[in-house]
Design an enzyme around this catalytic site. Structure first.
Site, PDB file in Angstrom:
ATOM      1  N   LYS A  22       0.836  -1.205   0.000  1.00 65.06           N
ATOM      2  CA  LYS A  22       0.000   0.000   0.000  1.00 65.06           C
ATOM      3  C   LYS A  22       0.871   1.256   0.000  1.00 65.06           C
ATOM      4  CE  LYS A  22      -3.737  -0.223   2.315  1.00 65.06           C
ATOM      5  NZ  LYS A  22      -4.716  -0.325   3.430  1.00 65.06           N
ATOM      6  N   ARG A  91      -3.381   3.202   8.503  1.00 63.69           N
ATOM      7  CA  ARG A  91      -3.751   1.953   7.829  1.00 63.69           C
ATOM      8  C   ARG A  91      -2.544   1.031   7.722  1.00 63.69           C
ATOM      9  NH1 ARG A  91      -6.684   5.824   4.618  1.00 63.69           N
ATOM     10  NH2 ARG A  91      -8.929   5.368   4.567  1.00 63.69           N
ATOM     11  N   GLY A 100      -8.519  -6.765   4.554  1.00 62.54           N
ATOM     12  CA  GLY A 100      -9.321  -6.877   5.760  1.00 62.54           C
ATOM     13  C   GLY A 100      -8.695  -7.657   6.893  1.00 62.54           C
ATOM     14  N   MET A 102      -5.764  -6.996   8.603  1.00 63.84           N
ATOM     15  CA  MET A 102      -5.132  -6.206   9.666  1.00 63.84           C
ATOM     16  C   MET A 102      -5.949  -4.937   9.918  1.00 63.84           C
ATOM     17  SD  MET A 102      -1.134  -6.973   8.891  1.00 63.84           S
ATOM     18  CE  MET A 102      -1.260  -6.478   7.177  1.00 63.84           C
ATOM     19  N   ARG A 332      -3.654  -0.940  -6.172  1.00 63.45           N
ATOM     20  CA  ARG A 332      -2.845  -2.152  -6.153  1.00 63.45           C
ATOM     21  C   ARG A 332      -3.238  -2.971  -7.358  1.00 63.45           C
ATOM     22  NH1 ARG A 332      -5.941  -4.199  -0.730  1.00 63.45           N
ATOM     23  NH2 ARG A 332      -7.980  -4.529  -1.657  1.00 63.45           N
ATOM     24  N   HIS A 445     -15.967  -7.217   1.693  1.00 68.27           N
ATOM     25  CA  HIS A 445     -14.976  -8.117   2.275  1.00 68.27           C
ATOM     26  C   HIS A 445     -15.176  -9.541   1.774  1.00 68.27           C
ATOM     27  CE1 HIS A 445     -13.655 -11.022   5.382  1.00 68.27           C
ATOM     28  NE2 HIS A 445     -12.614 -10.219   5.480  1.00 68.27           N
ATOM     29  N   ARG A 566       2.062 -48.106 -12.928  1.00 61.98           N
ATOM     30  CA  ARG A 566       2.215 -48.919 -11.717  1.00 61.98           C
ATOM     31  C   ARG A 566       1.619 -50.305 -11.953  1.00 61.98           C
ATOM     32  NH1 ARG A 566       0.074 -43.512  -8.993  1.00 61.98           N
ATOM     33  NH2 ARG A 566      -1.152 -43.769 -10.882  1.00 61.98           N
ATOM     34  N   ARG A 621       6.866 -49.384 -14.214  1.00 64.66           N
ATOM     35  CA  ARG A 621       7.543 -49.745 -12.973  1.00 64.66           C
ATOM     36  C   ARG A 621       7.223 -51.190 -12.614  1.00 64.66           C
ATOM     37  NH1 ARG A 621       5.991 -46.515  -7.598  1.00 64.66           N
ATOM     38  NH2 ARG A 621       4.171 -47.885  -7.703  1.00 64.66           N
ATOM     39  N   GLU A 749      14.306 -43.157  -4.748  1.00 64.97           N
ATOM     40  CA  GLU A 749      13.276 -42.893  -3.742  1.00 64.97           C
ATOM     41  C   GLU A 749      13.737 -43.180  -2.321  1.00 64.97           C
ATOM     42  OE1 GLU A 749       9.881 -45.460  -4.535  1.00 64.97           O
ATOM     43  OE2 GLU A 749      11.181 -46.826  -5.649  1.00 64.97           O
ATOM     44  N   SER A 768      14.204 -41.760 -12.306  1.00 67.09           N
ATOM     45  CA  SER A 768      12.935 -41.098 -12.044  1.00 67.09           C
ATOM     46  C   SER A 768      12.775 -40.989 -10.535  1.00 67.09           C
ATOM     47  CB  SER A 768      11.758 -41.874 -12.635  1.00 67.09           C
ATOM     48  OG  SER A 768      10.542 -41.214 -12.368  1.00 67.09           O
ATOM     49  N   GLY A 770      11.015 -40.862  -7.232  1.00 69.53           N
ATOM     50  CA  GLY A 770       9.746 -41.157  -6.576  1.00 69.53           C
ATOM     51  C   GLY A 770       9.652 -40.284  -5.338  1.00 69.53           C
ATOM     52  N   THR A 771       9.142 -39.070  -5.500  1.00 72.94           N
ATOM     53  CA  THR A 771       9.244 -38.083  -4.425  1.00 72.94           C
ATOM     54  C   THR A 771       8.350 -38.399  -3.229  1.00 72.94           C
ATOM     55  OG1 THR A 771       7.673 -36.685  -5.630  1.00 72.94           O
ATOM     56  CG2 THR A 771      10.019 -36.210  -5.905  1.00 72.94           C
ATOM     57  N   ASN A 772       7.302 -39.202  -3.427  1.00 72.43           N
ATOM     58  CA  ASN A 772       6.485 -39.573  -2.263  1.00 72.43           C
ATOM     59  C   ASN A 772       7.327 -40.356  -1.262  1.00 72.43           C
ATOM     60  OD1 ASN A 772       4.371 -38.392  -3.624  1.00 72.43           O
ATOM     61  ND2 ASN A 772       3.439 -40.305  -4.257  1.00 72.43           N
ATOM     62  N   ASP A 773       7.964 -41.440  -1.739  1.00 71.55           N
ATOM     63  CA  ASP A 773       8.784 -42.247  -0.842  1.00 71.55           C
ATOM     64  C   ASP A 773      10.070 -41.531  -0.448  1.00 71.55           C
ATOM     65  OD1 ASP A 773       7.188 -44.391  -0.359  1.00 71.55           O
ATOM     66  OD2 ASP A 773       8.115 -45.735  -1.818  1.00 71.55           O
ATOM     67  N   CYS A 836       8.194 -38.750 -10.784  1.00 70.81           N
ATOM     68  CA  CYS A 836       6.885 -39.377 -10.990  1.00 70.81           C
ATOM     69  C   CYS A 836       6.042 -39.384  -9.724  1.00 70.81           C
ATOM     70  CB  CYS A 836       7.034 -40.792 -11.529  1.00 70.81           C
ATOM     71  SG  CYS A 836       7.992 -41.904 -10.466  1.00 70.81           S
ATOM     72  N   TYR A 856      11.703 -34.078 -17.233  1.00 70.57           N
ATOM     73  CA  TYR A 856      10.240 -34.135 -17.289  1.00 70.57           C
ATOM     74  C   TYR A 856       9.671 -34.348 -15.894  1.00 70.57           C
ATOM     75  CZ  TYR A 856      10.560 -39.238 -16.778  1.00 70.57           C
ATOM     76  OH  TYR A 856      10.815 -40.509 -16.310  1.00 70.57           O
TER      77      TYR A 856
END
Length: 886
Positions: A22, A91, A100, A102, A332, A445, A566, A621, A749, A768, A770-773, A836, A856
Site C-alpha cells: 500500500k 492503515r 481486511g 489487519m 494495487r 470483504h 504402476r 515400474r 526414492e 525417475s 519417486g518423491t512420495n517415498d 513421478c 520431465y
C-alpha cells in the site's frame, strides 16, 4: 542510525518490501501527480523490530513527529488544533495484499476539544460527532480489543429511534458519551484526549495486528511468509461522509470476475472509509457515479486509465470524494478470479502492454485447476430462491451454516451464510464451499477474500432475511434452516434451494477435446496461454497412467508420454487370486504356473497402454508393494479362521492364507520386502513382467506401431541390486523376437540411492525420482500415519508452511535431488531424469524441478494441463521474478 519513516513523495512501487504494498503504491501515485492526501509510511523494518522486542525501535516516534510536522506545514493545519484540526488515517499495508486482515483506524486527532473545530470547519455538527464516535469505536476495538458488539448494540439502538435522515447531532453527541463509558469500563481509564498518544498507540496496534489470528490464518492460506511484517501508512483524512456531494468507492479497471473491460466497482454516497468493503449499506454500481457527479466520474476514469497503463495490469482503486473533490486512497494490482486472470492476460498481450512471456506469469496452475471444476447444469432447474451479486464464480452446493465456527467444524460441504462477513469469518470462509451474504457488492470483504481464495461467493442478496441467532434465513414466506442444502452460482448470483446438478466446465471440455478453442473468450485465453507455455517450456510433462483409458485421457490433455505405469494396480480385482497362487506356491513348479497365468494378462495390459501412447515413452515400474498387500488383512483372516474353528469347521484356504500372511507380516512394510528386494527374492516375478513388456512391444511393432517402453526398477538403494535385476531383464529381452530396444532405469526414492547416484547411473539408462517415498524416507515420516496425527499442529505452528507431501521440500529432499542429478549425469552424460511422485503436478514443485534441471515431470492425467502451464511459467519466471504461490 536506521531510518523508519518515508514521506509518500520519497518512495516508489519498487520498494514494497520496505514500504509495504500500500505504501509503495501510494508513493507511486504521488510521483505520478495523482491526487493523494499527504502522508508518510512507517516501514516494515520498524514492525519487525517491534514484533521482536515488544517495543517500537529507538527514535521511531521522533521520526514520525518530524514527518507529521511536514504534513501540518503543507496543509496549514495542526494535529490537536481545537479551531482547525488535522485528522489522520492510520492503515496497515504488508508486502502482499491481505484485504481486511489487519487494522485501520480513522479520524485520529479527534477529542472533546477538536470535535468542535471539525464541526465549525465543516459546517456540519452531525458529521463531526459521527466521526468522533467512529474513532472511539475503531480505536477501542483495534487498540484495546473491546468487542465490537458493545458499540454496535448501542449504535443500533440510536438508529432505531432516529428519523429518516439518521441520528441527529444531539443523539450522536450522547452516543459518544456512551462509547466513552464503554471504553473506560473495558480499559480502566478514559479515552485518550492527546492526539499524539492516539497516533502512537494506533501505529503500535497496526504492528501487533500482523500476528492476529485471522492474519496468520490468511497468510497460511495464501502462503505468505510470517516474517515480513507490515508497514503503517499515515495520511491526512479526507471525508466522504460530508453529504450527497461526497462519498467513497472502490473501482476496478476491468471486471475482476470475468476480465471484461469496462467500468466496474461500487460507490456509496455520504460514506466514509471502510463502509464500502464492510457492506454496512448496499452500494450502487460505479457507473451511477456518472449521474451523481459527472466531473469526478470523468476524472476517475482518466486516473484509472493512467494506472492501468502504468502498472500494465488490472488495478484495484479506493477513492473518496470530499465535496466534489476526488482523492485517491489506494491502488494495487487487483485480485481477480481464475477466469479473469486468463482473459485479462490475453487482452493485455493484444493491447501491447505485456509480452506473451509476461502473460504466463500472470496466471497460475492453481487458477487453471479452478477453471477445470464443474459448473451448474441448469437444464430443468427450478426458479431461484433469490438472486444476489455474483462476486466470485463457481458452482457451490452445501448445507447452510450461519457462523464461521460451524463451517470450520463441518465434515461435508457447507455454504457460509452471513449478513456480511468480517475478517474474523476467515476460518469459515476457508472451510466452506461457498459464501452467501445479504449485504455488500463485488468489492465487499466477502467478495474480495473469496476471489482471492477461489471460493464461490454471492453477495448483496437483499431478499434474504438472515437470523443467525435462530439459525435460519427467510425469503418471502420460505424459511431455510441450518443444515438444509442450497446451491449458489457465483457467476449469475442465483441461489437455489436444494442441490442443482453440475456439468463439466467449458475449460475442462476444451482440454478433453470436446470444445473448439474459440468457444468463448475464456477458452480462447486458456488455449493461447497453454500453447505459449508448451512453446517455451523446457520441461516435459508425462502422466501417471495404469490403464489404456488413463493413458488415452492423459494424451488428450497434452501428456507427452507415461512417466509412471504402476503394475501393482493390474493385479487387483479378479486377478488377486492369481497372486495368491504365486504367494502360496509350494515349490518352483507351482510358482512358474502362477507366473505363466499372469503373463498374458500383463502383456495385454501393456499392449493397450503402448497403443494409447504410440510414439511416446511409457515408463513401466516393476512390482513395488509388499506381496501381503494382495492378501486379505491379517485381522480379517484371523477372525474368519477363529470363527470356523469355533464352529468346529475346517478353515481350509483361509487357514493357508493366514499362515502366509503371518509369515510375511512386517511391522513397517514400507521399509520391508518390497520393490527391488521382492524381485530378487521371488524367482521369476520380475522376469515375467519384463517378458510381458517385451512381448507387448513386439506385438505393437508387428501391428505397425511405434512402442517406446521403458522398464523402471523400484526402491533401489545399492547399485548391485540394480545390476542383478538388469542382468536378468536383459537376458529376457534378448529372447523376445521383434522387441524394440528397451531402456532399463530406476526410481530414486531412498536417500542412499540419491547419495550414490553416480554409482547407480553406471547401471541405469534413466532416473525417475519417486518423491512420495523419498519424502517419507528423508523425513522418517509414514505419510498415512503422520498426516492424520501431528501435521495439523506442524502447519498451525509454522513448522511446515505447507505439507512436504503437497509441495517438494526444496531444502532437504530437494538437495538430495540436486545431488543425484549432478552425480548421475557426471557418471552418465545425457542421463534422462524425471519425477513421478505427486509433486509432479504441484505448480511450485514443478518450478523447482525445472530449475534443478530435470527433463520431465509426471503426474495424474487431470493435472497434466496444470503441469504444462507451470513448466511454461518456470521457463520464463527467472526473468520476471514471479511465483505460483501468490
Amino acid at each position: 542510525m536506521a531510518r523508519y519513516v518515508y514521506d509518500f513523495i520519497e518512495g516508489d512501487r519498487s520498494r514494497a518490501d520496505v514500504l509495504g504494498g500500500k505504501g509503495a503504491n501510494l508513493a507511486e501515485m504521488t510521483r505520478l501527480g495523482l491526487p493523494v492526501p499527504p502522508g508518510f509510511t512507517v516501514t516494515t523494518d520498524a514492525c519487525r523490530a517491534y514484533l521482536a522486542t515488544g517495543a517500537p525501535p529507538a527514535g521511531l516516534f521522533e521520526e514520525v513527529n518530524a514527518h507529521l510536522r511536514e504534513i501540518e506545514a503543507r496543509l496549514d493545519r495542526r494535529l490537536g488544533d481545537p479551531v482547525d484540526p488535522l485528522l489522520l488515517a492510520v492503515r496497515s499495508g504488508g508486502r502482499y495484499s491481505m484485504p481486511g486482515m489487519m487494522e485501520t483506524i480513522l479520524d485520529i486527532g479527534l477529542n472533546d476539544a477538536t470535535v468542535g473545530g471539525l464541526a465549525a470547519r465543516s459546517g456540519d455538527e452531525r458529521f463531526a460527532w459521527d466521526s468522533y464516535r467512529r474513532l472511539i469505536q475503531m480505536f477501542g476495538h483495534t487498540v484495546h480489543d473491546i468487542p465490537p458488539e458493545e458499540f454496535a448494540h448501542e449504535l443500533a439502538a440510536v438508529r432505531a429511534t432516529a428519523g429518516p435522515a439518521g441520528p441527529s447531532a444531539g443523539q450522536l453527541r450522547d452516543l459518544v458519551d456512551t462509547y466513552k463509558k464503554i471504553f473506560a469500563r473495558h480499559v480502566g481509564h478514559d479515552f485518550p484526549q492527546a492526539p499524539h498518544e492516539q497516533l502512537f498507540l494506533a501505529i503500535r496496534s497496526v504492528f501487533a495486528s500482523w500476528n492476529s489470528e485471522r492474519a496468520r490464518i490468511y497468510r497460511r492460506q495464501e502462503r505468505i511468509p510470517d516474517d515480513l511484517g507490515t508497514a503503517v501508512n499515515v495520511m491526512a483524512m479526507v471525508f466522504g461522509n460530508l453529504g450527497p456531494d461526497s462519498g467513497t468507492g472502490v473501482a476496478f479497471t476491468r471486471d475482476p470476475a470475468t476480465g471484461a473491460p469496462g467500468v466496474y466497482g461500487d460507490y456509496l454516497a455520504d460514506a466514509q472509509g471502510e463502509d464500502v468493503v464492510a457492506g454496512i449499506r448496499n452500494t450502487v454500481p460505479l457507473a451511477e457515479l456518472g449521474r451523481l457527479d459527472p466531473v469526478s466520474f470523468r476524472r476517475l476514469g482518466e486516473i484509472m486509465a493512467t494506472l492501468e497503463r502504468h502498472y500494465r495490469d488490472l488495478c484495484d482503486i479506493e477513492f473518496t470524494i470530499e465535496r466534489g473533490r476526488l482523492w485517491m486512497l489506494q491502488t494495487r494490482v487487483g485480485k481477480r478470479t481464475a477466469a479473469a486472470a486468463f482473459v485479462i492476460a490475453a487482452q493485455l498481450v493484444d493491447e501491447g502492454l505485456i509480452t506473451a512471456d509476461e502473460a504466463l506469469t500472470r496466471v497460475t496452475g492453481a487458477q487453471l485447476a479452478q477453471l477445470m471444476f464443474p459448473a451448474f447444469d441448469l437444464t430443468g432447474a427450478p426458479e431461484p430462491l433469490a438472486v444476489g451479486v455474483g462476486a466470485s464464480p463457481g458452482a457451490a452446493v452445501g448445507r447452510v451454516v450461519f457462523d464461521s465456527a460451524a463451517a470450520a467444524a463441518a465434515t461435508g460441504p457447507v455454504i457460509l451464510v452471513r449478513r456480511e462477513t468480517n475478517p474474523d469469518d476467515l476460518p469459515g470462509m476457508i472451510a466452506a464451499a461457498g459464501v452467501l451474504t445479504s449485504r455488500g457488492g463485488k468489492t465487499s470483504h466477502a467478495a474480495v477474500v473469496a476471489r482471492g481464495m477461489g471460493r464461490t461467493c454471492v453477495c448483496g442478496a437483499e431478499a434474504l432475511r438472515i437470523d443467525s441467532e435462530r439459525g435460519e434465513v427467510a425469503v418471502g414466506d420460505r424459511v431455510v434452516r441450518a443444515g438444509e442444502v442450497i446451491s449458489i452460482d457465483g457467476d449469475s448470483g442465483r441461489i437455489w434451494l436444494g442441490e442443482i446438478p453440475v456439468q463439466p466446465s467449458p475449460v475442462a471440455r476444451y482440454l478433453a477435446g470436446e470444445l473448439d478453442a474459440e468457444a468463448d473468450p475464456l477458452v480462447a485465453a486458456v488455449h493461447r496461454l497453454l500453447g505459449h507455455a508448451d512453446a517455451v517450456r523446457k520441461l516435459g510433462v508425462r502422466a501417471n497412467a495404469d490403464t489404456p483409458r488413463d493413458a488415452g485421457r492423459a494424451r488428450r490433455l497434452g501428456a507427452t508420454g507415461v512417466g509412471l505405469c504402476r503394475t501393482e494396480h493390474m493385479f487387483l480385482g479378479e486377478r488377486r487370486s492369481l497372486v495368491e497362487r504365486l504367494i502360496l506356491a509350494d515349490g518352483p513348479a507351482e510358482r512358474e504356473a502362477a507366473l505363466a497365468a499372469l503373463l498374458p494378462l500383463q502383456r495385454a495390459d501393456f499392449a493397450g497402454i503402448l497403443a494409447a501412447m504410440d510414439g511416446l515413452p511409457v515408463t513401466i515400474r516393476l512390482l513395488d508393494p509388499p506381496l501381503h498387500e494382495f492378501l486379505p488383512p491379517l485381522a480379517e483372516l484371523t477372525a474368519r479362521v477363529a470363527r470356523a474353528e469355533a464352529l468346529g469347521e475346517d478353515p481350509g484356504r483361509d487357514g493357508t492364507l493366514l499362515d502366509a500372511v503371518r509369515r510375511m507380516h512386517e511391522a513397517n512394510p514400507m521399509l520391508g520386502l518390497r520393490g527391488v528386494r521382492l524381485g530378487l527374492v521371488v524367482p521369476g516375478l520380475f522376469a515375467m513382467q519384463v517378458r510381458a513388456v517385451a512381448e507387448a512391444a513386439a506385438e505393437r511393432v508387428r501391428a505397425g506401431g511405434d512402442p517406446r517402453p521403458e522398464i523402471m526398477v523400484p526402491l533401489v538403494g545399492d547399485v548391485r541390486e540394480l545390476a542383478a535385476v538388469r542382468d536378468e531383464a536383459e537376458r529376457v529381452l534378448a529372447g523376445v523376437d521383434g522387441a524394440p530396444e528397451i531402456p532399463i532405469g530406476t526410481m530414486i526414492e531412498v536417500p542412499r540411492a540419491a547419495l550414490t547416484a553416480g554409482e547407480i547411473a553406471a547401471e541405469a539408462h534413466f532416473f525417475s525420482f519417486g518423491t512420495n517415498d523419498l519424502t517419507q524416507t528423508t523425513w522418517a515420516f509414514s505419510r498415512d500415519d503422520v498426516e492424520g496425527s501431528f501435521f495439523g499442529a506442524y502447519l498451525e505452528r509454522g513448522i511446515f508452511p505447507v505439507s512436504p507431501f503437497e509441495r517438494i521440500d526444496a531444502t532437504g529432499v530437494g538437495r538430495l535431488i540436486r545431488l543425484a542429478v549432478a552425480e548421475g549425469r557426471a557418471a552418465r552424460p545425457g542421463l534422462t531424469v524425471g519425477v513421478c511422485g505427486e509433486h509432479g503436478g504441484d505448480p511450485d514443485s514443478v518450478a523447482f524441478f525445472a530449475e534443478a534441471g530435470l527433463d520431465y515431470v509426471s503426474c495424474s492425467p487431470y493435472r497434466v494441463p496444470i503441469a504444462r502451464l507451470a513448466a511454461g511459467r518456470a521457463a520464463v519466471a527467472p526473468t520476471t521474478g514471479t511465483s505460483d504461490s501468490r
